[in-house]
Design a protein around this motif. Structure first.
Motif, PDB file in Angstrom:
ATOM      1  N   PRO A  86      -7.540  -0.783  -3.145  1.00 11.67           N
ATOM      2  CA  PRO A  86      -8.267   0.355  -2.573  1.00 11.67           C
ATOM      3  C   PRO A  86      -7.917   1.649  -3.294  1.00 11.67           C
ATOM      4  CG  PRO A  86      -7.269  -1.008  -0.852  1.00 11.67           C
ATOM      5  CD  PRO A  86      -6.701  -1.481  -2.158  1.00 11.67           C
ATOM      6  N   ARG A  89     -14.471  -6.603   5.627  1.00 10.02           N
ATOM      7  CA  ARG A  89     -13.274  -7.441   5.532  1.00 10.02           C
ATOM      8  C   ARG A  89     -13.549  -8.679   6.367  1.00 10.02           C
ATOM      9  NH1 ARG A  89      -8.721  -8.659   8.653  1.00 10.02           N
ATOM     10  NH2 ARG A  89      -6.674  -8.497   7.616  1.00 10.02           N
ATOM     11  N   THR A 102     -12.896   0.335  -4.636  1.00 11.77           N
ATOM     12  CA  THR A 102     -11.756  -0.483  -5.031  1.00 11.77           C
ATOM     13  C   THR A 102     -11.783  -0.707  -6.535  1.00 11.77           C
ATOM     14  OG1 THR A 102     -12.901  -2.608  -4.775  1.00 11.77           O
ATOM     15  CG2 THR A 102     -11.809  -1.703  -2.819  1.00 11.77           C
ATOM     16  N   LEU A 125      -6.139  -4.600   3.482  1.00  7.17           N
ATOM     17  CA  LEU A 125      -6.277  -3.617   4.544  1.00  7.17           C
ATOM     18  C   LEU A 125      -6.598  -4.313   5.859  1.00  7.17           C
ATOM     19  CD1 LEU A 125      -8.453  -0.932   2.703  1.00  7.17           C
ATOM     20  CD2 LEU A 125      -5.976  -0.869   3.090  1.00  7.17           C
ATOM     21  N   GLU A 126      -6.157  -3.675   6.962  1.00  7.09           N
ATOM     22  CA  GLU A 126      -6.460  -4.212   8.287  1.00  7.09           C
ATOM     23  C   GLU A 126      -7.901  -3.943   8.687  1.00  7.09           C
ATOM     24  OE1 GLU A 126      -4.611  -6.149  10.205  1.00  7.09           O
ATOM     25  OE2 GLU A 126      -3.072  -6.176   8.641  1.00  7.09           O
ATOM     26  N   ALA A 164       0.840  -1.199   0.000  1.00  7.86           N
ATOM     27  CA  ALA A 164       0.000   0.000   0.000  1.00  7.86           C
ATOM     28  C   ALA A 164       0.871   1.243   0.000  1.00  7.86           C
ATOM     29  CB  ALA A 164      -0.909  -0.011   1.226  1.00  7.86           C
TER      30      ALA A 164
END
Length: 362
Positions: free
Chosen positions: A204, A175, A141, A131-132, A49
């Motif tokens: 993203p 997620r 996205t 992503l977390e 990222a």
């Protein structure tokens, strides 16, 4: 209103791999999700990222049922191979030859022969670090691999809902950890369609990537010429952008000509970062999720928008909209008025408010 000569072939998503194809049709990411650090694709690597993308191999995803590949970039040369829908071939280089039709003379050289570029969607294979967390309200996205299967559940064995293609724009709102122990994203669109896809396949889109381009410039206009099959963006008397298009092909249905692109002076009245387009009849129906950067300009719903189901620009082939390459659609979306906020990513103007003028000439 949207476009596709035929309904996308989602039934192919569960087809067996073609042993003659370097990458089969089962699901592009299936060859690589076992290890993010290595794969069978040349030059593949994880793009972290925020990291600058490095040079990547370019691929062509076949967009037609069956195509021939030739020994030279011209149709009168020897046929050396064939490819079928959703085969993915590496592009060794682009070259100009003699096209199968006069509107396009660009070819892709592949390990299996020369492919007429109108038959192959150019794509890259750029997996992402998941992503977390997903912010409240979700994120936009972009599919960053040639294709991946969107499934009913976060499970590689779950039935396929839609096949997701390079450059599709999708809203992600969750997620989850899938049955395979990997991170999956839940996609949820404005038509209430919900599906799950491996997170590595969806890039993203940050908010600053959608910053308006020269919003203070005035007047702006988009001018489309249906004879030339092209589009220009103008700021006053200065042309600032140009691209080829595919407009409505106006075929006869029950003796009546339909699917024309409306002609005249119109104004943008709605803009959507992503739109699920569907409609038509049993014969000419279409169902296209994740159509990016839609700029609606007519009461019939015609729009300028991104196109992932073909690469055949310079000739009419839509159901009335203005098909453009993905990069062109994104630029026009950022440049045209009104400016649209990242979320919800959908803005409608009401008369007498108007956006950018769209002039369509025959």
């Amino acid at each position: 209103m949207t476009e596709a000569r035929r309904r996308p072939r989602h039934d192919r998503a569960n087809a067996q791999d073609d042993p003659a194809s370097p990458i089969g049709r089962r699901g592009f990411l299936s060859v690589s999700l076992a290890s993010l650090a290595s794969s069978g694709l040349p030059g593949r690597a994880i793009r972290l990222a925020g990291a600058a993308p490095e040079a990547k191999a370019l691929w062509a995803r076949i967009t037609e049922d069956r195509v021939d590949l030739f020994s030279r970039p011209r149709p009168d040369s020897a046929r050396v191979s064939t490819a079928t829908y959703d085969d993915v071939l590496e592009i060794l280089r682009e070259t100009v030859g003699r096209g199968l039709l006069p509107h396009n003379h660009m070819w892709y050289e592949t390990p299996r022969g020369y492919l007429w570029s109108s038959f192959g969607q150019p794509a890259q294979d750029l997996p992402n670090t998941p992503l977390e967390t997903i912010p409240d309200g979700g994120i936009w996205t972009e599919v960053s691999v040639p294709f991946v299967d969107g499934r009913r559940e976060a499970d590689p064995a779950s039935p396929v809902r839609y096949r997701l293609y390079w450059a599709m724009i999708l809203n992600v709102d969750q997620r989850v950890i899938g049955a395979d122990g990997r991170v999956w994203y839940r996609v949820h669109d404005e038509n209430a369609v919900k599906l799950f896809a491996p997170a590595e396949a969806l890039r993203p889109i940050p908010e600053d990537e959608l910053t308006p381009i020269r919003p203070e410039s005035d007047p702006k206009s988009i001018r489309v010429n249906l004879t030339r099959q092209d589009l220009s963006a103008w700021e006053g008397p200065v042309e600032v952008y140009y691209c080829r298009i595919a407009s409505g092909f106006g075929f006869l249905e029950d003796g009546e000509k339909v699917w024309n692109t409306p002609v005249g002076r119109m104004w943008t009245w709605r803009k959507m970062i992503s739109r699920h387009m569907s409609g038509g009849t049993l014969v000419s129906g279409y169902d296209l999720p994740g159509v990016g950067w839609a700029i609606l300009f007519s009461g019939s719903g015609a729009a300028v928008h991104s196109t992932y189901w073909h690469n055949d620009f310079g000739t009419p082939r839509s159901h009335g909209c203005i098909n453009t390459p993905p990069d062109a659609a994104k630029w026009l979306f950022r440049w045209s008025l009104p400016a649209v906020e990242y979320k919800p990513g959908d803005l409608t103007l009401h008369w007498p408010d108007t956006g950018t003028q769209v002039i369509v000439e025959e």
